[in-house]
Design an enzyme around this catalytic site. Structure first.
Site, short mmCIF file in Angstrom:
data_model
loop_
_atom_site.label_atom_id
_atom_site.label_comp_id
_atom_site.label_asym_id
_atom_site.label_seq_id
_atom_site.Cartn_x
_atom_site.Cartn_y
_atom_site.Cartn_z
N ARG A 1 0.82 -1.21 0.00
CA ARG A 1 0.00 0.00 0.00
C ARG A 1 0.86 1.26 0.00
O ARG A 1 0.55 2.24 -0.66
CB ARG A 1 -0.96 -0.01 1.19
CG ARG A 1 -2.10 -0.97 0.93
CD ARG A 1 -3.04 -1.19 2.10
NE ARG A 1 -4.10 -2.10 1.63
CZ ARG A 1 -5.14 -2.49 2.35
NH1 ARG A 1 -5.29 -2.07 3.59
NH2 ARG A 1 -6.05 -3.29 1.82
N TYR B 1 -6.04 -0.77 -6.99
CA TYR B 1 -5.49 -2.03 -6.46
C TYR B 1 -4.87 -1.88 -5.06
O TYR B 1 -4.72 -0.80 -4.56
CB TYR B 1 -4.59 -2.75 -7.46
CG TYR B 1 -3.33 -2.14 -7.98
CD1 TYR B 1 -2.71 -1.05 -7.41
CD2 TYR B 1 -2.73 -2.71 -9.12
CE1 TYR B 1 -1.53 -0.56 -7.93
CE2 TYR B 1 -1.55 -2.22 -9.64
CZ TYR B 1 -0.94 -1.14 -9.04
OH TYR B 1 0.21 -0.66 -9.55
N GLU B 2 -4.60 -3.03 -4.47
CA GLU B 2 -4.20 -3.10 -3.04
C GLU B 2 -5.28 -2.50 -2.13
O GLU B 2 -4.97 -1.86 -1.12
CB GLU B 2 -2.87 -2.39 -2.80
CG GLU B 2 -1.69 -2.93 -3.56
CD GLU B 2 -1.55 -4.43 -3.47
OE1 GLU B 2 -1.94 -5.02 -2.46
OE2 GLU B 2 -1.05 -5.02 -4.44
N GLY B 3 -6.52 -2.72 -2.50
CA GLY B 3 -7.64 -2.16 -1.73
C GLY B 3 -8.02 -0.82 -2.33
O GLY B 3 -7.22 0.12 -2.29
N GLN C 1 -9.58 1.90 1.70
CA GLN C 1 -8.57 2.57 2.54
C GLN C 1 -9.25 3.47 3.57
O GLN C 1 -8.85 3.54 4.72
CB GLN C 1 -7.62 3.42 1.68
CG GLN C 1 -6.87 2.65 0.60
CD GLN C 1 -6.01 1.52 1.13
OE1 GLN C 1 -5.42 1.64 2.20
NE2 GLN C 1 -5.99 0.41 0.41
#
Lengths: 593, 593
Positions: B294, B434-436, B441
């Site tokens: 992240r 991406y990555e949440g 977040q």
């Protein structure tokens, strides 16, 4: 494959509940009763849903190709073009004297929104023709009109606008294309134009280029620019096509989006051209086209938001991830649909509240144009002239933002080409740039329109807001709190910004210009706030009158409440930025950036 | 062809003038004097400018292809990969016990920014390897570490993360991939994973997949997830490669950007896997990877803004259009460079003030990670854990916005593929997803991090701001007005928002979650405001100390002044939105959207 559903119901609400078009005194509007507009919108909707939308991805993937000077459009575009012609859509609001249907411009906008939502790249072919039609109609001689207008209205021939050259886009005073007078009264046009949308293609039998050029010996800069008709094929006395003119496509631009539309380099090598309007007064004629085109681009911006939102919503109602924080919503499923999550709803409501407000704003603007033309109403002309850069700039910035938000709703799927959202983002992006970048719109707004006619038109706008606020006082408690007060506060911010410009303007023009972009957005928010307050009021009145579709009207009010609570507070931020003045922007030396 | 210039000077400013890294007590930082970091950054810069940047467009145009299970990367990627390996960049901060160089993570970020700016799609191949390295290093057995880490650090082998399945991305509790225990202690992994970056390619000799799967009989949901190493090729006792494992690439995703990186569907058909860490504790191990990832994605976001800004600036200094409103700036030219126009400057300063603030924020965050790991400092660990969703969400949203603004600076040229700006926009877009997604977040920030350890970490952040404000009181009048006061006001907005959540949180969780996205942005602005105030102070002190490069430090202060005056006022808007509570967001029935 992305979905598209023509928003007939919401358009009907704007036309009849909000604008009450059939009750106005605008000539031609009396024919626009609910049944008539319903029928028109349904027909345009059918064409959009069934013919244009399925070609949107095809156009993006295939793009256009250039071989031996011939531009091929994507598969199916020719058939769709013929269906558009057959339906009479291209001449919907055109002059009946030349074969048009003579409908109000407003209906052209309403149907246009659908055509753009379903296939923006395709719709540009006819959109450009419409702009060229308007310029010729307003400025060319009767002879030229008789030759060119009927076939352009019919769509047998199409049109283009040729302004930009490699070294100049915004600053047209620098153009180099030459027009040399010939003995027969025509001109020989020589030069190169770039970014000519629909400059060359295989959909129409002839292409009528409107070209800006300079006649040698004329004044320097923009005052020496004239406008010419340059047909791809010469037209014989009997209207049949003659020789190919000396104009050709020198290349296609490779670009981020609108792949289905051919963006051409056009080379003029002594091509035969005919003067439109007066010599050296080409900019004025071009502005006819550009103002209309700017409204059209504003419409493109939010129309891409419309279709993007529809797809985001469908995804959010189906995709199962996580559980509602306040308790399981769909116990029979492994997870809840993501629309239960507050942040997903925030995202969707941001989209929805913008596009519905934008639609009202665009239609209101179109009605003002009709009033200006059909009633020869100078006040309407002045007001729409003021609002044109706001419609163009605000609706395209926010329209693009909406496509990005919609893409976000889909998470990873939004980034894949399969779901189609990323195409809406790429296509919408151009609307912030062409027909004058949004920075140029803000310059037009603050540097020209705001002070035009002694500031009369902006005063008229404030008066309009003030009257609405005064008239609705004490009408309804919830309305007062949720709509009237926020609108009042936002309008006050706009007035404060205008005041700041006035105070600074004389001694420091950079102070106004440093805040022009924020002013455009501040103005846009106040316009949408006004639209929402009016729509909420109209919806309440319909409910009070016992409207059958209660859910629709309640949703309208709730959506408006979101706009006022969550979008309108941006006005305070814009005001603060504006009031910080020129220094933060102008302080740095260009070399030190 | 777009340009790229490694911002060595600005990085040096952040490392030494702002963070004063060599003076800290973090083990290993004492070696990072100005000369050392200068040499490292120059080397990484050279590689980025000369090798990676020229391949960025190639990668976008060629993309990756899949034939008979083999994925081919774009031309030149293999050579660039070998140069990255040869330079030791892949193991820069890796454990020396396994062949790494043992440098602080901070230096990995600084060099990483350059690699990402110059070629984001390419850099993902090594970036994913780094994440996989970290998870194995932190959680796997010594045996597994000995087998896999040295070759991953060297780059001979690469790594991946396998989380998402077609029906679940965010909600990992729903995954279906199975891991059946085998007699030899390994597991047979079966299932399908999607959106696996660098899942299959031709750059490394082996690919080490980290895969989330469920061992039958374990707990339901996320509590039953375990993490496995699944190598593409089995590894023999002597470290040589053995049989191909039963894992294969089933397809490549067609997507909006990062075409040079292969986004794969990965199919596991009873593939041999090895448990990493404890059974059913896979999420914890995966989070090691995700938190680092992240931060890396936040870095990607602003790094795309960096290169986009450089190209926008170069264009604005060269392109001639119009004249400065206060008088001709370049009388020898037909028009002035567009950087004279206030709105163009506003646009450029918006970009510049964001990316320089973002760089400081990211580097500060990286320093916190080093402090957490190297000093085993729990307070640093808590603070960076709180700030991770802010770095990811804010820097990617604003990074993407920056690429869009930079594209706008170029007008029509920005929309063409030729100038390359549109690629930065398309590539940057994925970082918000991406990555949440950034919505996730914000949920992580408000729903989890804010209240973690009794709210201790957010209190520590406020204390930090408060201390800075107290310490700098009366230090300098201009600083007080332009930096200290705005920071104080913004911080107050953030505290008010936190207070609102606390008051609402218990009785109405939707009120906090409806404002989570705005809170993330509000927090991000306060962080960048703090960075700018600290940078402006550091610059002033350097000037007072008689620094030779006066223009650089003055520019730094002026750029910061822009941020405080023109970006920071967003905090008031976000607070207003937050304080409007849940109702505008939650009121509508899902069916009525």
């Amino acid at each position: 494959m992305p979905i598209y559903n023509a928003p007939v119901k919401d358009m009907q609400f704007v036309l009849h509940d909000l604008l009450k078009i059939a009750e106005t005194d605008i000539p031609g509007y009396d024919e626009l009763d609910r049944e008539t507009t319903q029928a028109i919108l349904e027909e345009a909707g059918k064409l959009s849903e069934q013919v244009l939308a399925p070609l949107n991805k095809v156009g993006d993937e295939q793009g256009c190709s250039l071989e031996n000077g011939v531009v091929r459009t994507p598969e199916g575009f020719d058939d769709a073009y013929e269906q558009m012609r057959a339906g009479g859509w291209m001449g919907l609001d055109a002059d009946p004297e030349y074969g048009g249907q003579g409908m109000p411009y407003l209906m052209n906008c309403a149907t246009g929104e659908m055509f753009v939502s379903s296939n923006m790249a395709f719709n540009m072919y006819q959109g450009l023709t419409h702009g060229a039609y308007s310029a010729i109609h307003a400025h060319a001689s009767d002879e030229l009109k008789a030759v060119y207008l009927p076939k352009m209205i019919d769509g047998e021939w199409s049109g283009t606008m040729n302004l930009t050259e490699p070294h100049c886009g915004t600053d047209l005073g620098l153009i180099r294309t030459k027009a040399e007078p010939q003995d027969d009264g025509s001109y020989a046009i020589t030069g190169s134009k770039i970014w000519i949308s629909a400059g060359e293609h295989d959909l129409s039998k002839n292409i009528i280029h409107l070209v800006l050029a300079k006649v040698p010996g004329g004044p320097e800069g923009v005052k020496g620019i004239s406008l010419f008709i340059v047909p791809k094929f010469m037209v014989n006395e009997d209207g049949s096509l003659g020789d190919r003119n000396a104009v050709s496509c020198g290349g296609l631009e490779s670009k981020m989006g609108i792949h289905g539309n051919a963006t051409c380099v056009m080379n003029y090598d002594g091509a035969k051209g005919f003067l439109v309007g007066e010599l050296h007064k080409g900019m004025r004629a071009m502005f006819t086209m550009m103002n209309e085109a700017r409204l059209g681009v504003g419409l493109q911006g939010y129309a891409q938001g419309v279709v993007a939102y529809q797809n985001a919503l469908a995804f959010a109602q189906e995709r199962l991830q996580g559980r509602a924080v306040t308790g399981v919503a769909a116990p029979d499923k492994p997870a809840d649909p993501i629309i239960v999550h507050p942040d997903v709803r925030r995202n969707l409501l941001h989209q929805k509240s913008f596009i519905e407000g934008a639609r009202a704003f665009a239609f209101w603007g179109a009605m003002m144009i009709d009033r200006a033309h059909r009633n020869e109403d100078a006040a309407a002309e002045g007001l729409i002239s003021l609002l044109t850069p706001v419609i163009k700039g605000f609706l395209t910035d926010k329209g693009f933002e909406t496509t990005v938000l919609a893409q976000q709703t889909l998470g990873g799927s939004g980034f894949t080409t399969e779901w189609g959202l990323e195409q809406f983002v790429r296509d919408a992006r151009i609307t912030m740039i062409y027909e004058g970048t949004n920075g140029i719109q803000s310059l037009d707004l603050v540097g020209r329109k705001l002070g035009a006619d002694g500031g009369k038109h902006v005063m008229a706008f404030f008066e309009l807001v003030k009257t609405f606020i005064a008239e609705t006082k004490g009408e309804d408690e919830a309305f007062d709190r949720d709509f009237r007060e926020p609108l009042k506060a936002a309008s006050k911010d706009l007035q404060a910004a205008g005041m700041f410009f006035m105070q600074q303007g004389m001694k420091n023009p950079n102070a106004a210009l440093s805040g022009s972009y924020d002013f455009l957005h501040l103005f846009g928010h106040v316009c949408l706030g006004l639209m929402w307050a009016q729509m909420a009021r109209a919806a309440r009145k319909s409910l009070e009158a016992g409207a059958s579709d209660e859910a629709f009207y309640r949703t309208k009010i709730a959506t408006g409440r979101y706009y006022m609570a969550r979008q309108l507070p941006a006005t305070g931020m814009h005001l603060k930025r504006i009031e910080s003045g020129a220094e933060p922007v102008m302080e740095l030396d260009a070399a030190n950036f």
